[in-house]
Motif scaffolding. Structure first.
Motif, short mmCIF file in Angstrom:
data_model
loop_
_atom_site.label_atom_id
_atom_site.label_comp_id
_atom_site.label_asym_id
_atom_site.label_seq_id
_atom_site.Cartn_x
_atom_site.Cartn_y
_atom_site.Cartn_z
N ASN A 243 0.86 -1.19 0.00
CA ASN A 243 0.00 0.00 0.00
C ASN A 243 0.89 1.23 0.00
O ASN A 243 0.96 1.97 0.98
N LEU A 244 1.59 1.42 -1.09
CA LEU A 244 2.54 2.53 -1.18
C LEU A 244 1.94 3.72 -1.92
O LEU A 244 2.14 4.87 -1.52
N THR A 245 1.21 3.45 -2.98
CA THR A 245 0.67 4.53 -3.80
C THR A 245 -0.32 5.36 -2.97
O THR A 245 -1.20 4.80 -2.31
N ASP A 246 -0.15 6.65 -3.04
CA ASP A 246 -1.03 7.60 -2.33
C ASP A 246 -1.12 7.35 -0.82
O ASP A 246 -2.11 7.70 -0.20
N ASN A 247 -0.11 6.74 -0.27
CA ASN A 247 -0.06 6.52 1.18
C ASN A 247 0.54 7.79 1.81
O ASN A 247 1.75 8.02 1.72
N ALA A 429 7.51 12.40 -4.54
CA ALA A 429 7.51 11.23 -3.65
C ALA A 429 6.40 10.26 -4.06
O ALA A 429 6.58 9.03 -4.04
N SER A 430 5.26 10.82 -4.44
CA SER A 430 4.12 9.96 -4.82
C SER A 430 4.47 9.15 -6.07
O SER A 430 4.11 7.97 -6.18
N THR A 436 7.44 2.14 -7.11
CA THR A 436 7.83 1.02 -6.24
C THR A 436 6.67 0.05 -6.07
O THR A 436 6.85 -1.17 -6.07
N GLN A 437 5.47 0.62 -5.93
CA GLN A 437 4.27 -0.24 -5.76
C GLN A 437 4.14 -1.20 -6.94
O GLN A 437 3.89 -2.40 -6.76
N SER A 438 4.34 -0.66 -8.16
CA SER A 438 4.17 -1.53 -9.34
C SER A 438 5.23 -2.64 -9.36
O SER A 438 4.96 -3.77 -9.77
#
Lengths: 445, 306
Positions: A243-247, A429-430, A436-438
């Protein structure tokens, strides 16, 4: 004469062949044997894990703990097991990195030692490979009371690793540097930390903070980066998935880290730095703050006996008032699926997890026990250790990398993307987290 | 002579003939068995693995033909590793040769006394004696931002800041190549020194009579005389350097980001970090092909010399 020579040659030839065959059998047979660093229990001389002429059983126990514990402690502990059960234990002790490579090779070739020391980061991969045994089954079969375990590392609902000792990662602070920089208050929030780190750098020329980001050993992401996120109650996972995107918590942490690098307050050489290098920088009095394992307490005290240092909680995000998470690493234990003596191997695990033995091991390792009922006697422990213990008890132990697929690779890709962001190759950063999420999602497929 | 005696004599002759014929093969057998077990079987297995979807961790791997090769050759990281490997290997081999020749000529000169010469020979050969782990630790300390090299550079006003030799994307590949050059030049130096001592002094004497200077001597006598040794050394060094792993792994781990990623570190990460053994095997097969091509050149060159 010629015929005689010929027959002499013939005999020599046969001898050579026999020797070659013996050599080859030796080579092939040595695969599962102990290496040079192995030690066998006093009751056993054959060093093999098979049953001897009698019904003696020798278990191989491969781990890195023997190297990190005081000399002879692990041998003494497993000798107690031999006395109790009559089962011999051959210790295969090597440094952490070598142990990992050897266990991975053993997993590939189905020659893993009967009982293995595990890091939570390896569990998922070995469990999926079918190299380590399902401990849930072994526990059920032996009627083991699982409630006494402080944690169990599971994959698909089954336990594959039990943490034997937990190592907390508190924040170390060099009080001498703070004094030299004229700082009186310990920073409690990230903005205060940034300010203090900048003051230290401008007043003393020393680094305010250190983070090891070498891709050879990328655990800096887990222990030194994510510690900031977990301390502020953040999480990198959602239902066990990335859960990295938009975290927003993670975005703040990444931006905070870049801010420290941009200000020049991070110890130089971070991208090639390993944990040991960071400890050395701190011990040499060149870094004011670092997050590191409590296991290094003695090393630092021995390396810098006059240095005045302390433990403090990791500063949190502004406005955060919940319970802070503290990174923990484990010495985990598991049983090899290829073991011919799983029942006996489980007996060894059970013995290591028994309250008395577990408490003894925790004291020697400067760690916290994996058995909830263990009552380690820290009365002789250093005051600093006791302070760290208090911090640990006030925090929520956390390590989200434990049990994830290809954990080490996840850390490595995160480290690479973070470096690209810090270097300015990635604008936001987003964007870095989304990239990284992908990459992470591919590992979770 | 009876019929039986004749027959016995023939059979003895036949068995003697057979023994004579098989004897060389029996002598070869131990080596052949060792080569099959330690060389042929592993190579065969790695090649076989490269044609499956994933092996070792998968009980039922599926044959995928050349799909792994296709995937690898379209992988950007692989080409970064290839580019870095070429720079690392090319830089190392060229520098090894130049430094090796220079030092060998210095040690071969008549202007230095024998005792001093022997001492320099030992000192210059030292890097060759160290293991990769020792070299890595030594250079990590020297190249530390707070280390000795930066101290010297700053003190001598050659740099105003402490350089991040191993942690900077711009310097890391250069730094590890330098370390490898330092670690490997003594082999060239010692081999070339042996070659220099084998050149007949009459050649130089006659060139002196013809009025040739030192530079002409070097290019028209020394280098042509050393050519066979140099070619062998270059080919061997190419193969050894392309396989270099420990030095890179222990100093930079292939980073920062992918600045020092070479084929060997790329393969290691695929195998022991991502557990993609089939892809690691595919990369290893490509490395094997490159090394085999070089080895063929080496063998041809050796045969040509004979």
């Amino acid at each position: 004469m010629k015929i005689k020579n010929f027959y002499n040659k013939g005999i020599l030839n046969i001898l050579l062949m026999v020797l070659a065959v013996i050599t080859l059998s030796g080579c092939m047979g040595s695969g599962g044997d102990s290496d040079s660093s192995s030690e066998t229990g006093t009751n056993n001389d054959n060093g093999s894990n098979s049953e001897g002429d009698s019904d003696e059983i020798t278990l191989e126990f491969q781990q890195w703990w023997g190297v990190e514990l005081p000399d002879g402690v692990l041998r003494e502990i497993v000798d107690g097991f031999t006395e109790e059960t009559g089962i011999n234990v051959e210790l295969l002790s090597n440094p952490y990195a070598d142990t990992k490579t050897q266990i991975a090779a053993g997993a590939a070739a189905s020659t893993m030692a009967d009982v293995v020391g595990l890091d939570g980061a390896w569990v998922y991969d070995f469990a999926k490979q079918g190299s380590i045994a399902n401990l849930s089954t072994l526990m059920d079969d032996s009627g083991y009371d699982q409630n006494q375990l402080s944690d169990q590392i599971q994959v698909d609902g089954n336990t594959f690793m039990i943490p034997v000792a937990n190592f907390a990662y508190p924040m170390y602070v060099n009080m001498d540097i703070l004094e030299e920089a004229g700082i009186e208050d310990i920073p409690e929030t990230r903005s205060e930390f940034t300010e203090v780190a900048n003051t230290i750098y401008s007043e003393t020329g020393k680094a305010g903070w250190a983070i090891p980001l070498s891709t050879e050993s990328p655990s800096g992401i887990q222990n030194n980066f994510m510690s900031w996120l977990w301390a502020s109650g953040g999480s990198m996972l959602d239902n066990g998935q990335p859960n990295l995107t938009d975290n927003s918590d993670l975005i703040d942490t990444v931006e905070f880290m870049k801010g420290l690098f941009d200000d020049g307050v991070v110890a130089p050489g971070a991208y090639a730095m390993k944990e040991a290098d960071m400890v050395e920088e701190f011990t040499n009095g060149r870094v004011a703050f670092m997050i590191d394992s409590l296991a290094h307490l003695n090393t630092i005290q021995e390396g810098a006996p006059d240095m005045n240092f302390d433990f403090v909680p990791v500063p949190v995000q502004e406005g955060f008032s919940g319970e802070s998470g503290m990174d923990v690493a484990n010495w985990g234990i598991g049983v090899a699926e290829n073991s011919e003596h799983k029942e006996e191997a489980w007996q060894l695990v059970e013995y290591m997890m028994s309250p008395e033995v577990n408490a003894e091991l925790a004291v020697y390792a400067n760690a916290f026990p994996g058995n909830a009922n263990a009552d380690p006697d820290y009365s002789d422990a250093d005051d600093l250790f006791l302070k760290a213990y208090e911090l640990y008890q006030d925090s929520n132990p956390v390590n989200e990398f434990t049990g994830l697929p290809t954990s080490e690779e996840l850390m490595r890709t995160f480290a690479e993307q973070l470096q690209l962001y810090i270097e300015g190759d990635t604008g936001e950063a987003s964007e870095m987290l989304s990239e990284t999420q992908s990459i992470w999602e591919e590992a979770f497929e | 002579m009876t019929y039986q005696n004749v027959n016995r004599g023939r059979s003895k002759k036949r068995s003697g003939y057979l023994k004579k014929k098989t004897e060389p093969y029996l002598y070869l057998l131990p080596t052949v068995i060792l080569m099959v077990v330690l060389l042929v079987v592993p190579i065969y297995m790695v090649i076989q693995y490269s044609f499956f979807d994933n092996v070792i961790i998968n009980d039922n791997p599926v044959f995928v033909g050349f799909q792994n090769f296709q995937e690898l050759l379209t992988n950007e990281s692989f080409w970064v590793a290839v580019k870095n490997t070429l720079i690392f290997v090319g830089g190392s081999v060229i520098a090894h040769m130049i430094i090796g020749i220079t030092f060998a000529m210095v040690l071969n000169t008549k202007y230095i006394g024998p005792k001093l010469k022997a001492m320099f020979r030992v000192i210059f050969s030292l890097p060759w004696m160290f293991t990769a782990a020792v070299i890595a630790v030594l250079w990590k300390m020297l190249l530390n931002p707070n280390g000795f090299i930066n101290f010297l550079l700053v003190e001598l006003n050659l740099s105003s800041t402490n350089l991040e030799w191993l942690a900077s994307r711009d310097l890391a590949l250069f730094s590890v190549t330098m370390i490898n050059i330092w670690a490997g030049y003594p082999l060239f130096m010692i081999s070339i020194l042996a070659g220099l001592q084998g050149i007949q002094s009459q050649l130089y004497e006659s060139s002196a009579i013809d009025g040739a200077n030192h530079i002409k001597n070097f290019f028209y006598i020394t280098l042509p005389q050393l050519k066979p040794i140099l070619i062998s050394l270059i080919l061997l060094d190419f193969v050894w350097t392309i396989q270099q792993f420990a030095l890179i792994w222990m100093t930079t781990g292939g980073g920062p980001i992918d600045a020092t990623e070479i084929l060997s570190t790329f393969i290691y990460k695929q195998g022991f970090s991502e557990y993609q053994y089939a892809m690691a095997s595919t990369s290893a097969v490509i490395l094997l092909i490159i090394c085999t091509i070089v080895a063929i050149f080496y063998v041809r060159h050796q045969r040509g010399q004979e």
